[in-house]
Design an enzyme around this catalytic site. Sequence first.
Site, PDB file in Angstrom:
ATOM      1  N   ASN A   1       0.837  -1.195   0.000  1.00  0.00           N
ATOM      2  CA  ASN A   1       0.000   0.000   0.000  1.00  0.00           C
ATOM      3  C   ASN A   1       0.874   1.248   0.000  1.00  0.00           C
ATOM      4  O   ASN A   1       1.708   1.441   0.892  1.00  0.00           O
ATOM      5  CB  ASN A   1      -0.881   0.052   1.253  1.00  0.00           C
ATOM      6  CG  ASN A   1      -1.730   1.324   1.270  1.00  0.00           C
ATOM      7  OD1 ASN A   1      -2.650   1.462   0.463  1.00  0.00           O
ATOM      8  ND2 ASN A   1      -1.404   2.268   2.143  1.00  0.00           N
ATOM      9  N   GLU A   2       0.687   2.097  -0.983  1.00  0.00           N
ATOM     10  CA  GLU A   2       1.299   3.428  -1.029  1.00  0.00           C
ATOM     11  C   GLU A   2       2.773   3.444  -0.623  1.00  0.00           C
ATOM     12  O   GLU A   2       3.161   4.106   0.349  1.00  0.00           O
ATOM     13  CB  GLU A   2       0.516   4.408  -0.148  1.00  0.00           C
ATOM     14  CG  GLU A   2      -0.911   4.596  -0.612  1.00  0.00           C
ATOM     15  CD  GLU A   2      -1.650   5.704   0.133  1.00  0.00           C
ATOM     16  OE1 GLU A   2      -1.123   6.225   1.124  1.00  0.00           O
ATOM     17  OE2 GLU A   2      -2.760   6.044  -0.300  1.00  0.00           O
TER      18      GLU A   2
ATOM     19  N   GLU B   1      -8.546   3.334  -2.990  1.00  0.00           N
ATOM     20  CA  GLU B   1      -8.938   4.222  -1.881  1.00  0.00           C
ATOM     21  C   GLU B   1      -9.431   5.536  -2.444  1.00  0.00           C
ATOM     22  O   GLU B   1      -8.779   6.125  -3.308  1.00  0.00           O
ATOM     23  CB  GLU B   1      -7.762   4.532  -0.938  1.00  0.00           C
ATOM     24  CG  GLU B   1      -7.326   3.382  -0.079  1.00  0.00           C
ATOM     25  CD  GLU B   1      -6.201   3.755   0.905  1.00  0.00           C
ATOM     26  OE1 GLU B   1      -6.058   4.943   1.269  1.00  0.00           O
ATOM     27  OE2 GLU B   1      -5.465   2.830   1.288  1.00  0.00           O
TER      28      GLU B   1
END
Length: 441
Positions: free
Chosen positions: A168-169, A351
Amino acid sequence: MTTAPMPDFPAGFRWGVSTSAYQIEGATTVDGRGPSIWDTFAREPGRIVDGSTGDEACDHHHRYAEDTALLAGLGVSAYRFSISWPRIQPTGAGPALTAGLDFYDRLVDGLLAAGVDPVATLFHWDLPQALEDAGGWLNRDTAARFAEYADVTAARLGDRVKLWITLNEPFIHMSLGHGMGVHAPGRVLLFDAFPVAHHQLLGHGLAVAALRARTASPVAIANNYSPVRPAGDSDVDRAAAAYDALHNRLFTDPLLGLGYPDAPGVDPTVVRDGDLDVIAAPIEVLGVNYYNPTGIRAPEEGSPLPFEIVPLDGYPRTAFDWPVAPDGLRELLLQLRDRYGDALPEIQVTESGCAYDDAPDAQGRVDDPERIAYLDGHVRAVHEAIGAGVPVTGYFVWSLLDNWEWAEGFTKRFGLVHVDYPTQRRTPKSSYAWFRDLVRR
Ligand code: PNW
């Protein structure tokens, strides 16, 4: 918010909501879980605005059945959660803890029984502390450890998770965690944080190979993107290009076979022969996390940065003071298509969401019209991008629940469901009903 009816999305479009382990689970010492860098960081004085930790968070580890019922009531076709690495390998190496895997096994089976596709992220920033003690993502060995963790996790869950997301990110983990020190592990390396970019990407590539051996499900990465809005005039183009390369291209060009862009901090001596081939392993889905565009102007004389981040005028703002700019999501999706062309895999927006100061009224209801307007605008932006030919096949709201928002502690509420932390009472907000109605159509 426009009152025009919401246009139809393609059949099979995936509607979901997202969470992450450390932000919701609590129960940080059960079943042999080891400490993560966030357990450590949150205990350091002054790191978290309200002095809180994720020790309890939303107590989801105990309440996952109630939370699965909320997902079923919402009618989403997918739920994106993350797996806590230190629950599976307490020190980040060695055999998997059966009790740690059991929790996710129960969660996944509960989701499938409720008709919700499990979408699992392997790394949402909660690195085992023992790996950090050995250098964390600055240490190349962490990439190999990550692939081993992917292997043991997919050995147990690979048959039922419908989409695997490696990282994630990685940009936010590099920049806020290792560049600026506002997230764990709290290092302030500025552009010397580049090895954290390369070793995360290498870990991603090695994990893709490990997952292929254990599952037939598609594999993705979830990157954070922010279209750049130049502000001011002198030398702004150079500054905007530098920021764009750092935020939007550093973690995507090498994934799609283009190697590293000319971004601040890129250090070719960190990259070994063959690494770029590992990183460019084909993936089926590119996860796109989008919150807002970034205003950039040329730096002051003598600044250590080749750009300066400035607030953008003319937009409404969330409780995080982030601008509400749905046009930025459309712009970014079109930019990805224009930039990468046929190399661009299918996109899912993994997201999208906003924080507001939501609180129950005298009747106990939580009305959040700003969130409905926010989501309405962003869903329409996705529809426009699809109409313009961008292959977007899913949209996940951040987040199912109000939760522990990293350095902001419990002060920022992103949920479709309100959480009263002292009692852990869950109250669906009006945005929950709005999203349910959207998904149902
Ligand atoms: C993402 N920024 O983090 C994360 O994936 C979530 O865990 C988090 O709760 C959510 O967005 C909301 O913040 C970000 O400063 C944190 O630009 C900070 C930034 C962006 C994303």
